[in-house]
Structure formats: structure tokens, C-alpha cells
Design a protein around this motif. Structure first.
Motif, PDB file in Angstrom:
ATOM      1  N   VAL A  19       0.290 -15.678 -28.773  1.00 11.53           N
ATOM      2  CA  VAL A  19       1.500 -15.315 -29.511  1.00 11.53           C
ATOM      3  C   VAL A  19       2.746 -15.771 -28.762  1.00 11.53           C
ATOM      4  O   VAL A  19       3.695 -16.293 -29.365  1.00 11.53           O
ATOM      5  CB  VAL A  19       1.520 -13.788 -29.750  1.00 11.53           C
ATOM      6  CG1 VAL A  19       2.892 -13.344 -30.231  1.00 11.53           C
ATOM      7  CG2 VAL A  19       0.453 -13.406 -30.771  1.00 11.53           C
ATOM      8  N   GLU A  20       2.778 -15.573 -27.464  1.00 13.88           N
ATOM      9  CA  GLU A  20       3.929 -16.010 -26.659  1.00 13.88           C
ATOM     10  C   GLU A  20       4.154 -17.515 -26.778  1.00 13.88           C
ATOM     11  O   GLU A  20       5.282 -17.989 -26.887  1.00 13.88           O
ATOM     12  CB  GLU A  20       3.727 -15.623 -25.188  1.00 13.88           C
ATOM     13  CG  GLU A  20       3.910 -14.159 -24.884  1.00 13.88           C
ATOM     14  CD  GLU A  20       5.361 -13.796 -24.590  1.00 13.88           C
ATOM     15  OE1 GLU A  20       6.188 -14.716 -24.470  1.00 13.88           O
ATOM     16  OE2 GLU A  20       5.655 -12.594 -24.491  1.00 13.88           O
ATOM     17  N   GLU A  21       3.048 -18.260 -26.776  1.00  8.84           N
ATOM     18  CA  GLU A  21       3.161 -19.718 -26.855  1.00  8.84           C
ATOM     19  C   GLU A  21       3.636 -20.184 -28.224  1.00  8.84           C
ATOM     20  O   GLU A  21       4.413 -21.133 -28.335  1.00  8.84           O
ATOM     21  CB  GLU A  21       1.803 -20.358 -26.534  1.00  8.84           C
ATOM     22  CG  GLU A  21       1.363 -20.193 -25.083  1.00  8.84           C
ATOM     23  CD  GLU A  21      -0.027 -20.761 -24.841  1.00  8.84           C
ATOM     24  OE1 GLU A  21      -0.709 -21.081 -25.844  1.00  8.84           O
ATOM     25  OE2 GLU A  21      -0.435 -20.876 -23.676  1.00  8.84           O
ATOM     26  N   GLU A  22       3.195 -19.464 -29.271  1.00  9.34           N
ATOM     27  CA  GLU A  22       3.464 -19.943 -30.629  1.00  9.34           C
ATOM     28  C   GLU A  22       4.759 -19.407 -31.230  1.00  9.34           C
ATOM     29  O   GLU A  22       5.427 -20.116 -31.987  1.00  9.34           O
ATOM     30  CB  GLU A  22       2.299 -19.568 -31.555  1.00  9.34           C
ATOM     31  CG  GLU A  22       0.994 -20.276 -31.222  1.00  9.34           C
ATOM     32  CD  GLU A  22      -0.128 -19.874 -32.163  1.00  9.34           C
ATOM     33  OE1 GLU A  22       0.096 -18.984 -33.014  1.00  9.34           O
ATOM     34  OE2 GLU A  22      -1.223 -20.451 -32.045  1.00  9.34           O
ATOM     35  N   LEU A  23       5.128 -18.178 -30.893  1.00  5.75           N
ATOM     36  CA  LEU A  23       6.253 -17.555 -31.582  1.00  5.75           C
ATOM     37  C   LEU A  23       7.553 -17.538 -30.794  1.00  5.75           C
ATOM     38  O   LEU A  23       8.625 -17.726 -31.373  1.00  5.75           O
ATOM     39  CB  LEU A  23       5.884 -16.110 -31.973  1.00  5.75           C
ATOM     40  CG  LEU A  23       4.688 -15.938 -32.913  1.00  5.75           C
ATOM     41  CD1 LEU A  23       4.509 -14.460 -33.260  1.00  5.75           C
ATOM     42  CD2 LEU A  23       4.872 -16.757 -34.183  1.00  5.75           C
ATOM     43  N   GLY A  24       7.487 -17.279 -29.525  1.00  2.00           N
ATOM     44  CA  GLY A  24       8.714 -17.133 -28.754  1.00  2.00           C
ATOM     45  C   GLY A  24       9.230 -15.706 -28.812  1.00  2.00           C
ATOM     46  O   GLY A  24       8.847 -14.905 -29.668  1.00  2.00           O
ATOM     47  N   LYS A  25      10.155 -15.373 -27.909  1.00  2.00           N
ATOM     48  CA  LYS A  25      10.599 -13.998 -27.712  1.00  2.00           C
ATOM     49  C   LYS A  25      11.292 -13.391 -28.941  1.00  2.00           C
ATOM     50  O   LYS A  25      11.010 -12.265 -29.328  1.00  2.00           O
ATOM     51  CB  LYS A  25      11.539 -13.929 -26.504  1.00  2.00           C
ATOM     52  CG  LYS A  25      10.874 -14.244 -25.173  1.00  2.00           C
ATOM     53  CD  LYS A  25       9.830 -13.193 -24.802  1.00  2.00           C
ATOM     54  CE  LYS A  25       9.262 -13.455 -23.407  1.00  2.00           C
ATOM     55  NZ  LYS A  25       8.245 -12.449 -23.039  1.00  2.00           N
ATOM     56  N   LYS A  26      12.206 -14.107 -29.538  1.00  2.00           N
ATOM     57  CA  LYS A  26      12.961 -13.532 -30.656  1.00  2.00           C
ATOM     58  C   LYS A  26      12.058 -13.206 -31.841  1.00  2.00           C
ATOM     59  O   LYS A  26      12.202 -12.162 -32.476  1.00  2.00           O
ATOM     60  CB  LYS A  26      14.081 -14.472 -31.084  1.00  2.00           C
ATOM     61  CG  LYS A  26      15.248 -14.526 -30.105  1.00  2.00           C
ATOM     62  CD  LYS A  26      16.415 -15.325 -30.663  1.00  2.00           C
ATOM     63  CE  LYS A  26      17.607 -15.270 -29.713  1.00  2.00           C
ATOM     64  NZ  LYS A  26      18.776 -16.021 -30.243  1.00  2.00           N
TER      65      LYS A  26
END
Length: 777
Positions: A182-189
Motif C-alpha cells: 500500500v505504501e508503494e502504490e498509494l502514497g501518504k496522502k
């Protein structure tokens, strides 16, 4: 090698250290785990590098369940339904205070670490080792989001929900791997946005938008600092920190969040202190979910829409698939409900039958030619309280109706007439129609067998002076039972049951339509929607259309979904339909349904009253609306409607023309107010000369009156039925005909335009149980 505790294995801190070592070797760092000191959860296969690699690489994120909005035909709100009250909004529609508050209290290093927070894990492991339990966790917002995805996917499956929330090492490792993805695909925001939309905030509110509306009656973008801190604090334990039930506990938690925001420099200390000094001030909007919240008394129509969705294959191959789509929600369902018709039905119901009355009424309206359900109301409202019910009296059992429906009485007779006319029987047909007679026997059925009256059951007309012979028009107007029994004797049962099937006339229980002569008197139990839609076929000149309640549906992204369309098929010829229309015009002009007749437009219909007056009906129509009105006892206890007060009025006996008729008239008048006036296509039905039989026969032939602009002679009676005297017609009766109460004489052939002949032998056999007779008292 780690030191072992005698008989207990590795200590909690040693287990954590070992697992961390395995994780590092596999190229990942595990974060967010609270390891119990006693090792009760264990380090099974999922605690190894091999176990980690076995987990599928892709997290399948289900669409978030949202509220579904149900609208009427004009776009007005009927109801909001949901399995989870959620409105998904973008991050830009969420207060910056809320964004900062949730990060500060749940994962203050959210923007600094990746999918896991090594510092957080070490801090949690150390604290838990010191206190001998899971005192502190270290899951990142990303890991919490992943856990919520599993909970969302579980839906209402309690077992899957428990599995998604269990405190097991396997679940933690699974969350870790998906968190990395999820971190790799979506990003923080995007992760923060998704988290705020999926999280449960208590009070049936899922997602920050619904929470803001629930607690403060405002959108999430307008949340103030102290309000944002309060909601951020609720997330850890929605029940414990519920501000509705425990404002003091919620305030303590809110102030912890405010202080944490000051510590992380999201706000100043002065801002935090000012916010802490404010009391918890709520403006609660109570949860409003389901058809019980429907406006315009449309709770039962709302429920019918839901059941239509769950039972129609167009929305999924199985009911389970359809339920999954419905429960995910986010749909905008535009229906066929006409606000004017619904209001008119409600007003008529309130004027004639009170909610607290011992009996109930239901009114259903459909549009001929389209099958659109225009209105659906009843005197017992949708609900759980006194004089309320969740049973929809207007529909079949499978759609939320009663177990059996209601006996329809004489409203079934037009179907018999239509079947006979389709077989070539002339509309001037005369039968002896004695006051009382046995059921005819034998009568052929569709399967080649025959009905045989083995119990010597009989049928009789409503009053003693109703003695034939009668012609079809007068028999329909006066609702002469024995006339239609003789008609079935001549044509057989199969044409009648086949005609009923073409008109969608099936028992409300879902059982097969009975194929005995008792159907002539409406012994079968139907729903008002079934009857209204069947009569709409007459208005539509013989073309039957299946009922529909859903006009269009769009998904959460505005994409249109396929919806069921009405299916129209010819059930009878135009001539047959026009003839039935002409016959039923007479019923409301001068027959048992006279009190239901409309003064400013063509209307036709039929009354019905059942044995012991348990049920009374009027089913009628104009060219542009068809409606069924049922009155009776909706509960398990049947109530005889004699010497009874209904709607504040006293009734010696309730007849189809006496109470359902006026309800129908007021409802349909209101529904059609200001709308186009249409006329029926009628036919000329000659009035045969029928000599009186016994003490009473049909009225002598006269020149029949007309509606304006329609063929035939007239006697200047306004609003009369169409038709004219059949010049030169003779009607011979055999010398043996008596037409008396015994009905035992043989009948000769009628002459001239009557066509066909009387049965040549006495007619034995017919059970009672349904009045179906005179309904104009």
C-alpha cells in the motif's frame, strides 16, 4: 542462543527479538506488534521467512460500503438505506485539523517512516516486556488501514470479522506485507484519505464524513479543532470514548489528543489549552437508516424496491451476489413512485381507515402499458410499534408481503369473462343463474383430468332475490355468482387458469393457482399489486406488462447500472379487452361499484367481498392508471366486518362497493388531478330480451345510454354505459327453464345476438366460502 525460562520457552522480549531478526533477514522490518510476554500467540509458520513469502503479494481492496439513496420519479428523496453509514469524501473535503489530529494520536511519525515504524516497534516491545502484556501497540496508520480493509471485506460475517481482528502473529505479518504494498502504490496522502473514510467512529458512523454529520451535524470540512480532536480520540475505542454516552470520558480523551497535537507542534500550546477549556458540545443527528425513515408513507414501497433488487437476476446471478452489491451501497436508485399518486393514496387512506382500527387497508397503483408502480400505501405504517407492521399488504410473500395474500372475491370474475370471450363466447351470453346451485361437475382441467364435486358443495348469490336468467352485462354489474359458475361449466377450467397466468394472476403465497370452480368466486388469495397490474391489462387493450419499481441506478462513481425492464405481451385480443372495459364501465356506472365511479373521466372496475366479510375489494382503472384497494384484517386473526367502526364511521356490513370503492375513488381522483383525460375504446353490447326467472330476473331490455361521442342509442342518462338495443333480437327460453332457486331446469338456446346456449342439464356441485356477490350495499 537465547536464555530459556524453565518450562516456559523464550520470554516475550526474547520472542520479539527473535522475530525481529527473522524479519530483518527477509529484507523487511516488522512494525506495530504488541507481543504478549507469555508467548500465548506463538511463532508458528507465519513467523518465518518462508511463511512471509507465502502471503499473496496483492491486497484486494473492496469498495467501501456506503449509503444508498432511494428517490421517487421526480428525484425527491424517499429514504436512505445502508449496511454501513458512510459517505466517501476526498482529503480536500476533510478539515486540516482532523487530518493532523488523527496522525498525532494514532501515528505521529506517519510522514517519516515507511510501512513500518522500527522505533515504534522497539518502544512497544520494550514497554510490553516490562509490563508483562500487550500494554502498548505500534501499528502504523497504514497497518491500521489494512486491518480495516479486512474488516470491511468481512462485511456482516461475524467469523470473518473476528479473524480480521484477532491478535495473532499471522495476522500481523499479513498486515505488514500488505502495508508495504500500500505504501508503494498509494502514497501518504491517499493512505490518510482512505483511512479516514474507512474507520469506524461509533454511533453507526463509518468514515469521517458520516461521523461529522452524526456528532456535529456538519460536513467534515467544517470540523473545528476541538471537534476534530474529539473524533480522533474516539477511534481507539468507539464505545469507551463515545461522547453521546460518556461526555466526561470523551473529554479526557479529546484533551489527550489536543496535548499530543501540541507536542508534535501541529498546534501551539496556547491553542491546545484554549481548546481543552471548551466543553464537549454536540449537535447529534440520530442514525436514520432503512425504509422505516421513508417519507410520504413510502416505507413499504422502499422495501419493495429493496426486494426487487435482491430477487432480480439482472443485479447478480445469486441472491448472495445481489445482497453483496446492495450492502456495499453507494447507489442512487431512481424509482417509479409518483409523488402525486402516493400523496393521494395516503390522504384517501387516512380519510377512510384509521391506523388504530382493528382492520387495515392497502392501496396500490400502477400505470397501464408500462408496469410502473406509481403508489403503495397502507393504513398500518411501516415500523415496529403499536399499530405498525413490517408486512407489506400490497405484495406477494416473496417480496415482503403476508404469507398468503387475501381472497379476492368477485374481482376475479372479469378474468373468467375474458377467458370466455377469447374462446368466442358472445358478450350477450345468457345463463339461467339460479339463486343457488351445486358446483358443476365434471369440469375438464388443463392436465386432462376432471374436477368432480364429490362433496355436493354449492354456491349461491348474495341475496335471495337474485334469480336469473341473466345476460353477461347485468351479471357483471350485479356480480351474480351463479352466472360465472355456469360460465366455467361451459368453457372449462383450463381457459380460466391460462388467462390468469397471462395476466400474472398468481397466489401471493407462490403456490400454483387452484384449478377448481371455486376460483369463479375468488377463493384464491392474491396481493393488491397483482390485481392492480392484471386489471391494467384491460386498460392497455389486452397487453400485459410486468410490474417495475426501479427506473435507473447509478453506482458510487456515477456509472449507470442495468435495471430490469417491463416485459409486455399480448394476453388477449383488443376486442376482448375492449369488451371487458365496456362491461366494467357498467359496474361503476350503475352496478355494485357505483360509489367508486369518477364523474369527470372514464373509469371501470369490479367489487369483491369474501365469505364472512373478512376481505373487501375494489379493483378499478382508467386508461392511464390502475389501482387495487383491499380492506380486511392483516393479522393472523380474521375479523368479520359487520357492525364495525372503521375510520370513525359505523358499518352494518362492509361491501367492496361500500368502503374500498370510495377509498379508490378519492385516491385515483387525487392521483389524476390536472392530468390528461383519456377515454376507453368500447364495443356495442346488445341488450338481449331475457324473460324474468323465478321471482326476479334481469331488467327488461331498454335503449342503453351512451357516454358522449360513443356509438349507440341513449336515454339521456348522463354518464351511462355505452350500448344500444339489438334490433330484431329474440331470446327464446325452453319451456323447462324456471330460473328459480333450485336451478334445476334445463336451458334452451338463446336466440338472436345472444349466441351460444344454456347448459342442457341440471348443474350439480359447487362449494361455498366466497360471497363474491352483490357489493353495492
Amino acid at each position: 542462543m537465547g536464555k530459556k525460562r524453565s518450562g516456559r520457552g523464550l520470554t516475550g522480549s526474547q520472542q520479539a527479538a527473535k522475530f525481529l531478526g527473522v524479519s530483518v533477514l527477509s529484507g523487511v522490518v516488522l512494525a506495530g506488534m504488541a507481543i504478549p510476554a507469555a508467548g500465548a500467540l506463538g511463532l508458528a509458520a507465519k513467523g518465518t521467512v518462508e511463511g512471509f513469502d507465502e502471503i499473496p503479494a496483492n491486497l484486494k481492496t473492496p469498495p467501501l460500503s456506503q449509503r444508498t439513496t432511494i428517490l421517487d420519479a421526480e428525484g425527491g428523496l424517499i429514504a436512505t438505506v445502508y449496511s454501513r453509514d458512510r459517505q466517501v469524501v476526498p482529503l480536500t473535503a476533510i478539515s486540516p485539523y482532523m487530518q493532523k489530529a488523527i496522525v498525532a494520536i494514532e501515528d505521529s511519525r506517519f510522514y517519516e517512516h515507511g510501512a513500518v515504524d522500527l522505533k515504534g516497534i522497539l518502544r512497544a516491545v520494550n514497554r510490553n516486556a516490562q509490563e508483562g502484556g500487550a500494554a502498548q501497540g505500534a501499528s502504523t496508520l497504514t497497518q491500521q488501514y489494512v486491518k480495516n480493509v479486512f474488516v470491511e471485506e468481512a462485511g456482516d460475517d461475524e467469523t470473518k470479522v473476528r479473524e480480521a481482528q484477532e491478535k495473532s502473529l499471522g495476522r500481523k505479518i499479513r498486515e505488514l506485507k500488505y502495508a508495504i504494498q500500500v505504501e508503494e502504490e498509494l502514497g501518504k496522502k491517499k493512505i490518510l484519505e482512505n483511512y479516514l473514510n474507512i474507520t469506524y467512529f461509533g454511533q453507526q458512523a463509518y468514515g469521517i464524513e458520516s461521523a461529522a454529520q452524526r456528532y456535529f451535524s456538519k460536513p467534515a470540512k467544517d470540523l473545528a479543532l476541538e471537534e476534530s480532536a474529539l473524533l480522533a480520540g474516539v477511534v481507539q475505542s468507539p464505545s469507551r470514548y463515545d461522547p453521546v454516552n460518556d461526555a466526561q470520558e470523551a473529554m479526557k480523551r479529546r484533551n489527550i489528543v489536543l496535548q499530543r497535537m501540541a507536542d508534535t507542534r501541529d498546534i501551539s500550546q496556547a491553542e491546545a489549552e484554549a481548546a481543552k477549556a471548551k466543553p464537549v458540545t454536540l449537535k447529534v443527528t440520530r442514525p436514520k437508516n432503512g425504509c422505516i425513515t421513508a417519507v410520504k408513507g413510502a416505507g413499504f414501497f422502499c422495501d419493495y424496491v429493496r426486494n426487487s433488487f435482491l430477487t432480480d437476476p439482472v443485479f447478480g446471478k445469486t441472491r448472495e451476489e445481489r445482497a453483496k452489491v446492495w450492502n456495499k451501497g453507494g447507489l442512487t436508485v431512481r424509482t417509479t413512485l409518483d409523488p402525486q399518486s402516493q400523496d393521494a393514496a395516503n390522504e384517501s387512506i387516512k380519510d377512510h381507515v384509521y391506523q388504530e382500527d382493528s382492520i387495515a387497508t392497502a392501496v396500490t397503483m400502477v400505470q397501464p402499458g408500462t408496469g410502473r408502480v406509481l403508489a403503495m400505501g397502507q393504513s398500518k405504517p411501516y415500523g415496529f410499534g403499536k399499530n405498525e407492521t413490517q408486512i407489506n399488504y400490497s405484495v406477494d410473500k416473496r417480496m415482503g408481503g403476508s404469507n398468503f395474500g387475501f381472497q379476492v372475491g368477485s374481482t376475479f370474475k372479469p378474468f373468467i369473462a375474458a377467458a370466455a370471450l377469447e374462446r368466442g363466447m358472445p358478450p350477450t351470453k345468457v345463463y339461467q343463474a339460479p339463486n343457488k346451485m351445486d358446483y358443476p361437475s365434471p369440469i375438464p382441467r388443463c392436465d386432462g383430468s376432471q374436477y368432480v364435486n364429490t362433496r355436493s358443495e354449492a354456491a349461491e348469490n348474495e341475496t335471495e332475490d337474485e334469480i336469473g336468467p341473466y345476460a353477461l352485462r347485468t351479471a357483471m354489474e350485479k356480480s351474480i355468482n351463479t352466472y360465472f359458475v355456469e360460465m366455467i361449466s361451459e368453457i372449462g377450467l383450463c381457459p380460466v387458469t391460462e388467462m390468469a397466468q397471462k395476466l400474472g394472476v398468481v397466489p401471493a403465497s407462490g403456490a400454483k393457482l387452484a384449478d377448481g370452480p371455486a376460483i369463479a368466486l375468488g377463493s384464491e388469495e392474491m396481493s393488491p399489486l397483482t390485481m392492480a397490474n392484471a386489471y391494467a391489462t384491460f386498460a392497455n387493450r389486452g397487453v400485459y406488462c410486468t410490474p417495475v419499481a426501479i427506473e435507473s441506478i447509478t453506482d458510487p462513481h456515477g456509472k449507470a447500472l442495468a435495471v430490469p425492464k417491463t416485459k409486455c405481451e399480448r394476453a388477449m385480443s383488443q376486442t376482448t379487452a375492449d369488451t371487458v372495459n365496456t362491461l366494467l364501465l357498467g359496474v361503476v356506472d350503475s352496478g355494485t361499484g357505483e360509489r367508486a365511479g369518477l364523474s369527470n373521466r372514464d373509469s371501470a372496475g369490479k367489487t369483491g367481498t369474501t365469505d364472512n366479510r373478512y376481505n373487501a375489494w375494489f379493483v378499478g382503472y382508467t386508461p392511464n392508471i390502475s389501482s387495487a384497494v383491499w380492506v380486511g384484517s392483516g393479522g393472523a386473526k380474521k375479523i368479520t366486518m359487520e357492525n364495525i367502526t372503521i375510520g370513525g364511521r359505523g358499518y352494518d356490513k362492509v361491501f367492496g362497493g361500500g368502503l374500498p370503492g370510495p377509498i379508490w375513488k378519492d385516491a385515483v381522483s387525487g392521483a389524476l388531478s390536472g392530468r390528461e383525460v383519456l377515454t376507453f375504446n368500447t364495443v356495442h353490447i346488445a341488450e338481449p330480451n331475457v324473460p324474468a326467472g323465478g321471482s326476479r330476473g334481469t331488467k327488461p331490455p331498454t335503449t342503453s345510454p351512451n357516454r358522449p361521442g360513443k356509438p349507440g342509442g341513449g336515454d339521456n342518462k348522463p354518464g351511462g354505459r355505452p350500448g344500444g338495443q339489438n334490433a330484431g333480437q329474440t331470446a327464446g327460453q325452453t319451456a323447462g327453464q324456471t330460473g328459480g332457486a333450485t336451478g334445476g331446469a334445463t336451458g334452451g338456446a338463446t336466440g338472436g345476438a345472444t349466441g351460444g346456449g344454456q347448459p342442457g342439464n341440471p348443474i350439480p356441485g359447487f362449494p361455498g366460502g366466497v360471497i363474491g356477490g352483490r357489493d353495492d350495499q
